[in-house]
Design a protein around this motif. Structure first.
Motif, mmCIF file in Angstrom:
data_model
loop_
_atom_site.group_PDB
_atom_site.id
_atom_site.type_symbol
_atom_site.label_atom_id
_atom_site.label_comp_id
_atom_site.label_asym_id
_atom_site.label_seq_id
_atom_site.Cartn_x
_atom_site.Cartn_y
_atom_site.Cartn_z
ATOM 1 N N ASP A 1 33.095 28.483 -51.737
ATOM 2 C CA ASP A 1 34.196 27.370 -52.375
ATOM 3 C C ASP A 1 34.569 28.225 -53.765
ATOM 4 O O ASP A 1 35.239 27.276 -54.396
ATOM 5 C CB ASP A 1 33.607 26.246 -52.544
ATOM 6 C CG ASP A 1 32.232 26.221 -53.424
ATOM 7 O OD1 ASP A 1 31.865 27.275 -53.753
ATOM 8 O OD2 ASP A 1 32.137 24.907 -53.763
ATOM 9 N N LYS A 2 34.304 29.293 -54.038
ATOM 10 C CA LYS A 2 34.685 30.049 -55.302
ATOM 11 C C LYS A 2 35.682 31.100 -55.117
ATOM 12 O O LYS A 2 35.750 31.890 -54.065
ATOM 13 C CB LYS A 2 33.275 30.645 -55.877
ATOM 14 C CG LYS A 2 32.571 29.563 -56.613
ATOM 15 C CD LYS A 2 31.568 30.357 -57.533
ATOM 16 C CE LYS A 2 31.024 29.356 -58.550
ATOM 17 N NZ LYS A 2 30.201 30.286 -59.650
ATOM 18 N N GLU A 3 36.640 31.230 -56.171
ATOM 19 C CA GLU A 3 37.595 32.346 -55.957
ATOM 20 C C GLU A 3 37.311 33.364 -56.922
ATOM 21 O O GLU A 3 36.813 33.135 -58.176
ATOM 22 C CB GLU A 3 38.941 31.597 -56.418
ATOM 23 C CG GLU A 3 39.614 30.988 -55.140
ATOM 24 C CD GLU A 3 41.233 30.594 -55.608
ATOM 25 O OE1 GLU A 3 41.606 30.930 -56.572
ATOM 26 O OE2 GLU A 3 41.525 29.688 -54.924
ATOM 27 N N TYR A 4 37.415 34.595 -56.731
ATOM 28 C CA TYR A 4 37.243 35.834 -57.254
ATOM 29 C C TYR A 4 38.323 36.650 -57.222
ATOM 30 O O TYR A 4 39.441 36.678 -56.386
ATOM 31 C CB TYR A 4 36.087 36.608 -56.742
ATOM 32 C CG TYR A 4 34.801 35.703 -56.895
ATOM 33 C CD1 TYR A 4 34.040 35.541 -57.938
ATOM 34 C CD2 TYR A 4 34.161 34.920 -55.618
ATOM 35 C CE1 TYR A 4 32.816 34.899 -58.189
ATOM 36 C CE2 TYR A 4 33.145 34.136 -55.925
ATOM 37 C CZ TYR A 4 32.463 34.207 -56.903
ATOM 38 O OH TYR A 4 31.247 33.481 -57.041
ATOM 39 N N HIS A 5 38.426 37.845 -58.107
ATOM 40 C CA HIS A 5 39.494 38.837 -57.950
ATOM 41 C C HIS A 5 38.963 40.333 -57.913
ATOM 42 O O HIS A 5 37.855 40.422 -58.572
ATOM 43 C CB HIS A 5 40.483 38.561 -59.079
ATOM 44 C CG HIS A 5 41.465 37.444 -58.981
ATOM 45 N ND1 HIS A 5 40.649 35.879 -59.260
ATOM 46 C CD2 HIS A 5 42.570 37.046 -58.489
ATOM 47 C CE1 HIS A 5 41.649 35.136 -58.969
ATOM 48 N NE2 HIS A 5 42.845 35.813 -58.588
ATOM 49 N N LEU A 6 39.322 41.000 -57.098
ATOM 50 C CA LEU A 6 38.909 42.244 -57.163
ATOM 51 C C LEU A 6 39.991 43.301 -58.144
ATOM 52 O O LEU A 6 41.199 43.248 -57.846
ATOM 53 C CB LEU A 6 39.002 42.919 -55.614
ATOM 54 C CG LEU A 6 37.683 42.639 -54.890
ATOM 55 C CD1 LEU A 6 37.817 43.054 -53.610
ATOM 56 C CD2 LEU A 6 36.513 43.476 -55.676
ATOM 57 N N PHE A 7 39.548 44.054 -58.917
ATOM 58 C CA PHE A 7 40.408 45.069 -59.609
ATOM 59 C C PHE A 7 39.774 46.099 -59.506
ATOM 60 O O PHE A 7 38.734 46.410 -59.410
ATOM 61 C CB PHE A 7 40.277 44.478 -61.014
ATOM 62 C CG PHE A 7 41.313 43.363 -61.320
ATOM 63 C CD1 PHE A 7 42.595 43.328 -61.666
ATOM 64 C CD2 PHE A 7 40.654 42.035 -61.274
ATOM 65 C CE1 PHE A 7 43.148 42.151 -61.920
ATOM 66 C CE2 PHE A 7 41.376 40.828 -61.780
ATOM 67 C CZ PHE A 7 42.751 41.062 -62.011
ATOM 68 N N ARG A 8 40.595 47.323 -59.618
ATOM 69 C CA ARG A 8 40.046 48.523 -59.953
ATOM 70 C C ARG A 8 39.439 48.786 -61.545
ATOM 71 O O ARG A 8 39.919 48.096 -62.116
ATOM 72 C CB ARG A 8 41.124 49.760 -59.646
ATOM 73 C CG ARG A 8 41.756 49.839 -58.164
ATOM 74 C CD ARG A 8 42.558 51.044 -57.853
ATOM 75 N NE ARG A 8 43.031 50.779 -56.572
ATOM 76 C CZ ARG A 8 42.133 51.524 -55.628
ATOM 77 N NH1 ARG A 8 41.212 51.964 -55.564
ATOM 78 N NH2 ARG A 8 42.846 51.334 -54.326
ATOM 79 N N ASP A 9 38.485 49.639 -61.480
ATOM 80 C CA ASP A 9 38.082 49.827 -62.871
ATOM 81 C C ASP A 9 38.946 50.289 -63.949
ATOM 82 O O ASP A 9 39.178 49.708 -65.073
ATOM 83 C CB ASP A 9 36.868 50.989 -62.683
ATOM 84 C CG ASP A 9 36.006 51.000 -64.024
ATOM 85 O OD1 ASP A 9 35.977 50.320 -64.895
ATOM 86 O OD2 ASP A 9 35.619 52.202 -64.222
ATOM 87 N N GLU A 10 40.169 51.070 -63.553
ATOM 88 C CA GLU A 10 40.795 51.631 -64.453
ATOM 89 C C GLU A 10 41.883 50.247 -64.633
ATOM 90 O O GLU A 10 42.830 50.401 -65.972
ATOM 91 C CB GLU A 10 41.538 52.711 -64.171
ATOM 92 C CG GLU A 10 42.505 52.646 -62.892
ATOM 93 C CD GLU A 10 41.622 53.007 -61.520
ATOM 94 O OE1 GLU A 10 42.168 53.615 -60.490
ATOM 95 O OE2 GLU A 10 40.305 53.061 -61.710
ATOM 96 N N ASP A 11 42.156 49.380 -64.225
ATOM 97 C CA ASP A 11 43.048 48.295 -64.275
ATOM 98 C C ASP A 11 42.776 47.179 -65.261
ATOM 99 O O ASP A 11 43.292 46.581 -65.828
ATOM 100 C CB ASP A 11 43.296 47.618 -62.891
ATOM 101 C CG ASP A 11 44.282 48.420 -62.020
ATOM 102 O OD1 ASP A 11 44.713 49.529 -62.239
ATOM 103 O OD2 ASP A 11 44.220 48.095 -60.850
#
Length: 97
Positions: A80-90
């Motif tokens: 039930d949780k939302e996460y976000h994936l980012f690249r390290d350099e972003d």
């Protein structure tokens, strides 16, 4: 059983920090007062490789508080949780008290 996501390569899994809309005394805060787009690092990938095959590790670690770009990242829902994936350099930077 709860799923755990381990990001691949140089990706970082972030749980966004949502600023409170009310103070503890119950005063409503305008939406723009705390517009800092920040999050907490939940998991990091192993890193990426340079052209010679050497591992370049991710610069962040689990538990870091980070400043995020206004746009970008990939939304991921686990349970039930939302996460976000980012690249390290972003990631724009780390936040310290």
């Amino acid at each position: 059983m709860a799923k755990r996501l381990i990001p691949s390569l140089n990706r970082v899994l972030i749980e966004k920090i949502v600023p409170p809309s009310k103070t503890s005394a119950g005063i409503l805060l305008p939406e723009k007062t705390s517009k800092l787009n920040s999050g907490k690092v939940v998991a990091v990938g192993p890193g990426t490789r340079d052209k010679d095959g050497n591992l370049i590790p991710v610069t962040l670690k689990e538990g870091d508080s980070v400043l995020l770009p206004e746009y970008g990242g990939t939304e991921v829902k686990l349970g039930d949780k939302e996460y976000h994936l980012f690249r390290d350099e972003d990631i724009l930077g780390t936040l310290h008290d």
